[in-house]
Write an enzyme that holds these catalytic residues in place. Structure first.
Site, PDB file in Angstrom:
ATOM      1  N   GLY A   1       0.830  -1.200   0.000  1.00  0.00           N
ATOM      2  CA  GLY A   1       0.000   0.000   0.000  1.00  0.00           C
ATOM      3  C   GLY A   1       0.863   1.247   0.000  1.00  0.00           C
ATOM      4  N   GLU A   2       0.350   2.315   0.613  1.00  0.00           N
ATOM      5  CA  GLU A   2       1.049   3.605   0.737  1.00  0.00           C
ATOM      6  C   GLU A   2       1.148   4.357  -0.591  1.00  0.00           C
ATOM      7  OE1 GLU A   2       4.993   3.096   2.266  1.00  0.00           O
ATOM      8  OE2 GLU A   2       4.339   2.016   4.059  1.00  0.00           O
TER       9      GLU A   2
END
Length: 353
Positions: free
Chosen positions: A320-321
């Protein structure tokens, strides 16, 4: 009769998104790509990316300007049920890590010249005014959706409105989506199950590192959440009942970026959930999207297939991120450069077959 949330969303209205299909431009782009000094189709899937970027930006010589990587952060009430092996405090701690430059997304943004913005959409933590966090906090996290709706209709509408305003204030013509929120894999799985009709077992995976027993326990919890919120069937009602504040804010940003004809670079499972909701409100959103990768979360492939998306990379990512979006970014830059700068057979004086 419209639902409460549909009435609340009258202002701001969901932007009307015209069909980007332009037969004349598509034909010109196709001739330009086919006429480059290479065998037909020799650049493979990069040629499809060249075509897509040209159509999104409405140009035979597209250029990406001032790309924005935005990380939307929020906490989730369902995290109290132990759906993640990490404590909820990791959400706000990672926000500080993003800003300090130590997270994967921070490193990749720095490497590729992406402006990084971190947004507090609903974190259970108060950030200092000078911390560098953009504050769009609707609430200190959502409620536990296994007990009732995660958000009220008003909270969901406010988050969507915040996401739209956020994009209006950003420069550039490319938005890269990132997120942070302990428990948000569960929210994305719930949205996928509700909007696709798939059984929740098909939509539940390891998230940030669950073992088989943890996945089985989560599946039972998420099945309960779907049962408790069984009346929330329409996209916005499902988003309010099951989603997260960061997903709702991201959904608003996607709608606004699509209306402004920005290139939307979609990261992983959670950002794809926001795009899925946005596309149910305005189907032509998908014409403006480039899907960076298919991750190792087992339901990500199902979600991408539901949207007819062709991911650029398959690297087994599940971080993610916005990390996958940042990793894919050089491919978009290369596609635009090839379309603008690569010689044609005619201009180079090279014999064609």
């Amino acid at each position: 009769m419209p639902s409460d949330i549909e009435r609340l969303l009258t202002l701001p209205a969901v932007p009307a998104l015209p069909d980007l299909h332009d037969a004349a431009l598509q034909a010109r782009l196709r001739r330009a790509i086919d006429g480059k000094t290479k065998p037909l189709g020799a650049l493979g899937e990069v040629e499809a990316l060249m075509l897509r970027l040209g159509l999104i930006l409405g140009s035979e010589a597209p250029a990406l300007a001032a790309p924005q990587l935005v990380i939307y952060a929020a906490d989730h009430g369902i995290a109290t049920q132990g759906v993640s092996p990490y404590p909820a405090d990791v959400t706000w701690q990672m926000v500080h890590n993003f800003l300090a430059g130590g997270a994967a997304a921070s490193v990749l943004a720095r490497q590729h010249g992406l402006a990084l913005t971190v947004v507090d959409c609903g974190v259970r933590h108060d950030f200092a005014p000078d911390s560098g966090v953009l504050i769009h906090k609707v609430a200190r996290g959502t409620a536990d959706c296994t007990q009732g709706p995660a958000m009220s209709a008003a909270q969901c509408a406010e988050a969507i409105s915040n996401g739209m305003a956020l994009v209006r204030a950003l420069p550039g013509n490319a938005l890269l989506l990132g997120e942070m929120g302990i428990g948000n894999t569960s929210a994305a799985a719930l949205l996928l199950a509700r909007l696709s009709g798939a059984d929740i077992e098909q939509c539940t995976g390891a998230g940030s590192g669950l073992d088989a027993a943890g996945i089985a326990r989560n599946t039972a919890l998420l099945r309960r959440a779907l049962r408790v919120n069984a009346a929330a069937r329409e996209p916005l009602d499902a988003l309010a009942a099951l989603g997260g504040l960061e997903i709702a804010t991201m959904c608003g940003s996607v709608l606004q970026a699509a209306a402004e004809r920005r290139v939307i670079v979609v990261d992983g499972f959670i950002t794809s959930a926001a795009v899925l909701v946005a596309s149910r409100l305005a189907p032509h959103v998908l014409q403006r999207c480039v899907f960076a990768h298919c991750g190792s979360e087992r339901a990500h492939a199902l979600m991408l297939a539901l949207m007819g998306a062709q991911p650029l990379l398959r690297l087994g990512l599940r971080l993610g991120e916005g990390s996958g979006a940042a990793l894919a970014w050089p491919l978009l830059q290369s596609a635009c450069a090839l379309l603008r700068e690569m010689a044609s057979f005619e201009s180079a004086g090279v014999s064609n077959r």
